[in-house]
Design a protein around this motif. Structure first.
Motif, PDB file in Angstrom:
ATOM      1  N   SER A 205       0.825  -1.206   0.000  1.00  0.00           N
ATOM      2  CA  SER A 205       0.000   0.000   0.000  1.00  0.00           C
ATOM      3  C   SER A 205       0.858   1.254   0.000  1.00  0.00           C
ATOM      4  O   SER A 205       0.557   2.232  -0.692  1.00  0.00           O
ATOM      5  N   VAL A 206       1.949   1.229   0.776  1.00  0.00           N
ATOM      6  CA  VAL A 206       2.829   2.394   0.835  1.00  0.00           C
ATOM      7  C   VAL A 206       3.532   2.613  -0.502  1.00  0.00           C
ATOM      8  O   VAL A 206       3.704   3.759  -0.937  1.00  0.00           O
ATOM      9  N   ARG A 207       3.919   1.537  -1.182  1.00  0.00           N
ATOM     10  CA  ARG A 207       4.530   1.686  -2.516  1.00  0.00           C
ATOM     11  C   ARG A 207       3.587   2.402  -3.465  1.00  0.00           C
ATOM     12  O   ARG A 207       4.005   3.230  -4.288  1.00  0.00           O
ATOM     13  N   GLU A 208       2.302   2.105  -3.358  1.00  0.00           N
ATOM     14  CA  GLU A 208       1.316   2.744  -4.235  1.00  0.00           C
ATOM     15  C   GLU A 208       1.148   4.221  -3.916  1.00  0.00           C
ATOM     16  O   GLU A 208       0.712   5.001  -4.770  1.00  0.00           O
ATOM     17  N   LEU A 209       1.508   4.628  -2.709  1.00  0.00           N
ATOM     18  CA  LEU A 209       1.406   6.035  -2.314  1.00  0.00           C
ATOM     19  C   LEU A 209       2.610   6.866  -2.754  1.00  0.00           C
ATOM     20  O   LEU A 209       2.552   8.098  -2.726  1.00  0.00           O
ATOM     21  N   ARG A 210       3.686   6.227  -3.119  1.00  0.00           N
ATOM     22  CA  ARG A 210       4.931   6.939  -3.385  1.00  0.00           C
ATOM     23  C   ARG A 210       4.784   8.078  -4.404  1.00  0.00           C
ATOM     24  O   ARG A 210       5.338   9.171  -4.184  1.00  0.00           O
ATOM     25  N   PRO A 211       4.055   7.897  -5.523  1.00  0.00           N
ATOM     26  CA  PRO A 211       3.975   9.010  -6.484  1.00  0.00           C
ATOM     27  C   PRO A 211       3.387  10.277  -5.886  1.00  0.00           C
ATOM     28  O   PRO A 211       3.911  11.380  -6.128  1.00  0.00           O
ATOM     29  N   TRP A 212       2.308  10.176  -5.100  1.00  0.00           N
ATOM     30  CA  TRP A 212       1.748  11.420  -4.565  1.00  0.00           C
ATOM     31  C   TRP A 212       2.466  11.901  -3.313  1.00  0.00           C
ATOM     32  O   TRP A 212       2.451  13.096  -3.017  1.00  0.00           O
ATOM     33  N   ILE A 213       3.196  11.012  -2.611  1.00  0.00           N
ATOM     34  CA  ILE A 213       4.092  11.490  -1.553  1.00  0.00           C
ATOM     35  C   ILE A 213       5.191  12.338  -2.185  1.00  0.00           C
ATOM     36  O   ILE A 213       5.543  13.406  -1.670  1.00  0.00           O
ATOM     37  N   GLN A 214       5.707  11.878  -3.334  1.00  0.00           N
ATOM     38  CA  GLN A 214       6.737  12.640  -4.031  1.00  0.00           C
ATOM     39  C   GLN A 214       6.201  13.990  -4.499  1.00  0.00           C
ATOM     40  O   GLN A 214       6.910  15.008  -4.437  1.00  0.00           O
ATOM     41  N   GLN A 215       4.957  14.024  -4.936  1.00  0.00           N
ATOM     42  CA  GLN A 215       4.354  15.291  -5.348  1.00  0.00           C
ATOM     43  C   GLN A 215       4.287  16.270  -4.175  1.00  0.00           C
ATOM     44  O   GLN A 215       4.561  17.479  -4.333  1.00  0.00           O
ATOM     45  N   ILE A 216       3.923  15.771  -2.998  1.00  0.00           N
ATOM     46  CA  ILE A 216       3.850  16.631  -1.814  1.00  0.00           C
ATOM     47  C   ILE A 216       5.246  17.158  -1.471  1.00  0.00           C
ATOM     48  O   ILE A 216       5.427  18.352  -1.188  1.00  0.00           O
TER      49      ILE A 216
END
Length: 400
Positions: A109-120
């Motif tokens: 689940s955290v891997r799937e969040l990486r793109p928008w964490i990077q955007q933040i």
């Protein structure tokens, strides 16, 4: 020597250096567990050796049930049943509630969040670059990043995050009045109560509160009150610890430019570096507590049923028998991953993968984009959150 024959030290214990745990822990690790005195007069055992702390964390006889009146209480707010949700519960209720949110924080689940964490991360650094220097990197980067991440997972509007952060800071401080702490707790509870009611009425499942309402509250598996407690717990734990850890970790790399250069030359080093940062700072300094649910032997002493216990994570993380030359920050330390910052056993931190991912991404991006980043004040002018249950920096003035 028995406790009646020796001085019983007061807890919490004072630091003499902001970069190190209280020096009293060094002496305490040389012998079996001893008693300490809390501000309310309670006399819990304190565990300071890595082996003892780890054993206690994994032993189900070490209860975390907040409803037990013998449990040490370190917050200024009164004991409120189920206030801290599953983190202050024993099995089976702990596992039943925890499993409702576990899938949201798995490695996948955290891997799937990486793109928008990077955007933040990128947006925060864009905003940083537009500010006049020097900049308080704690206020402008280390604090908002985990706040935005965990708030968006739950569906908290961005414009409400600052309010929740302020309430959390007051609630964890030992340097405010009980009335201020209680007011902050009530304010957060009322806000989350109203948010959960609104999410349930909307019937959407595109954020975690919505999914909890649809999957568990509507099915009668989770009460509205327990939903609010669960959201409050994970929101607070998900941003307060990560924000303070990130600020201190940035400081570590600014203090050790040679090790920072190694990470830039070999980005794979960021992972062991983060483990060392977690070990070195051990930010949960004063509030890891248990109560013995049965008689037991631990660390060479008899702990009776009902005895309160304090687990000193900073002491365990600086145990020289596990971490030689523990006061030295070293990203190549082979044993760093044995730290107990995230706990051990059934109560191992739910958000550990999310926290380490945020740190790895944030530190890598920050120092790549701002290669000239440096402190804007002498190190001795930095101030630290000594009176909070979670250690951290008050401000981190930088320039580049």
């Amino acid at each position: 020597m028995s406790d009646t024959e020796e001085e019983i030290r007061d807890f919490p214990m004072s630091r003499t250096c902001p970069m190190a745990p209280p020096p009293a822990y060094t002496e305490l690790r040389d012998g079996p567990p001893r008693r300490v005195r809390l501000p309310d007069g309670t006399l819990p055992w304190i565990l300071t050796r890595h082996a003892d702390v780890r054993e206690a964390m994994g032993d189900p006889r070490m209860s975390m049930d907040e409803s037990d009146p013998l449990m040490p209480h370190r917050l200024l707010v009164p004991r409120i049943p189920r206030l801290f949700s599953f983190i202050r519960m024993d099995e089976p209720e702990h596992g039943r509630l925890r499993r409702m949110v576990t899938s949201e924080f798995t490695a996948r689940s955290v891997r799937e969040l990486r793109p928008w964490i990077q955007q933040i991360i990128d947006q925060l650094i864009d905003d940083l670059e537009a500010l006049p220097q020097p900049v308080d990197l704690a206020a402008e980067f280390a604090i908002p990043l985990p706040c935005l991440v965990i708030a968006r997972i739950f569906g908290v509007p961005d414009e409400d995050i600052a309010q929740l952060k302020e309430q959390t800071t007051i609630g964890l401080s030992q340097d405010v009045t009980p009335e201020q702490a209680i007011g902050a707790q009530i304010g957060m509870s009322e806000y989350l109560d109203q948010l959960a009611v609104r999410k349930a009425a909307e019937g959407t499942d595109d954020d975690l509160i919505g999914r909890l309402c649809a999957d568990f509250v509507a099915a009668g598996k989770l009460t509205h009150e327990d939903l609010v407690g669960m959201v409050r717990l994970v929101l607070v734990a998900g941003h307060e610890t990560s924000a303070n850890q990130l600020g201190l970790s940035i400081l570590s790399l600014l203090q050790h430019p040679g090790q920072l250069a190694e990470i830039k030359a070999d980005p794979a080093l960021i992972r062991p570096a983060v483990e060392e940062m977690l070990r070195f700072w051990a930010i949960s300094q004063d509030n890891i507590v248990r109560v013995a649910a049965d008689d037991m032997e631990l660390g060479g002493v008899h702990i009776a049923k009902g005895d309160p216990v304090v687990l000193a994570i900073p002491a365990a993380n600086h145990d020289e028998t596990v971490f030689p030359d523990a006061a030295r920050f070293d990203i190549h330390r082979a044993q760093a991953s044995q730290h107990l910052t995230f706990g051990h056993g059934a109560h191992y931190c739910l958000g550990a993968t999310l926290a380490t991912t945020e740190m790895e991404m944030a530190l890598t991006t920050l120092f790549d984009r701002l290669p000239g980043l440096r402190l804007a004040v002498p190190e001795e002018d930095l101030s630290f959150r000594d009176t909070s249950l979670v250690y951290g920096l008050n401000r981190l003035p930088v320039t580049w």
